[in-house]
Enzyme design. Sequence first.
Site, PDB file in Angstrom:
ATOM      1  N   CYS A  46       0.735  -1.227   0.075  1.00 28.78           N
ATOM      2  CA  CYS A  46       0.486  -0.018  -0.075  1.00 28.78           C
ATOM      3  C   CYS A  46       0.754   1.069  -0.169  1.00 28.78           C
ATOM      4  O   CYS A  46       1.832   1.208   0.285  1.00 28.78           O
ATOM      5  CB  CYS A  46      -1.037   0.541   1.125  1.00 28.78           C
ATOM      6  SG  CYS A  46      -0.003   0.607   2.673  1.00 28.78           S
ATOM      7  N   CYS A  48       0.198   4.175   1.930  1.00 24.14           N
ATOM      8  CA  CYS A  48       1.160   4.602   3.319  1.00 24.14           C
ATOM      9  C   CYS A  48       2.462   3.344   3.855  1.00 24.14           C
ATOM     10  O   CYS A  48       3.403   3.914   4.766  1.00 24.14           O
ATOM     11  CB  CYS A  48       0.251   4.625   4.267  1.00 24.14           C
ATOM     12  SG  CYS A  48      -1.143   3.314   4.965  1.00 24.14           S
TER      13      CYS A  48
END
Length: 136
Positions: A46, A48
Amino acid sequence: MYPEEMVKPMREELTSNGFQNLYTAEEVKNALAKEGTALVVVNSVCGCAARNARPGAVMSLSGDKKPSQLITVFAGVDKEAVEAARAEMFPFPPSSPAMALFRNGELVHMLERHHIEGRPAEIIAENLKDAYNEFC
């Protein structure tokens, strides 16, 4: 499951900075059974993880105190290792990315995805450094 060629550079961002990839439940169990401290990073594809988690984990190692072991497992790839690591992170629910600090096999500090997502890597690094200063 993500293909290895896709996650290889994401793994290397941590392994090139001293983290050891673990692939099995037995490897996780053995690593956490060792005396001392261990930082476990549940890596992820992902955004993040790329923007905040991996850079924050690496930046956290710039201080005087550091964990004696740096470990990573990859969500969506290393299923057995991730499940074993998450079992040790109980009572926290599974999340990725995530970071957990263990001392002598006991969970002493946890960063869940909601502590990582939207926070700058520098803030994550400072949070981890504070934990290292207390527990390492």
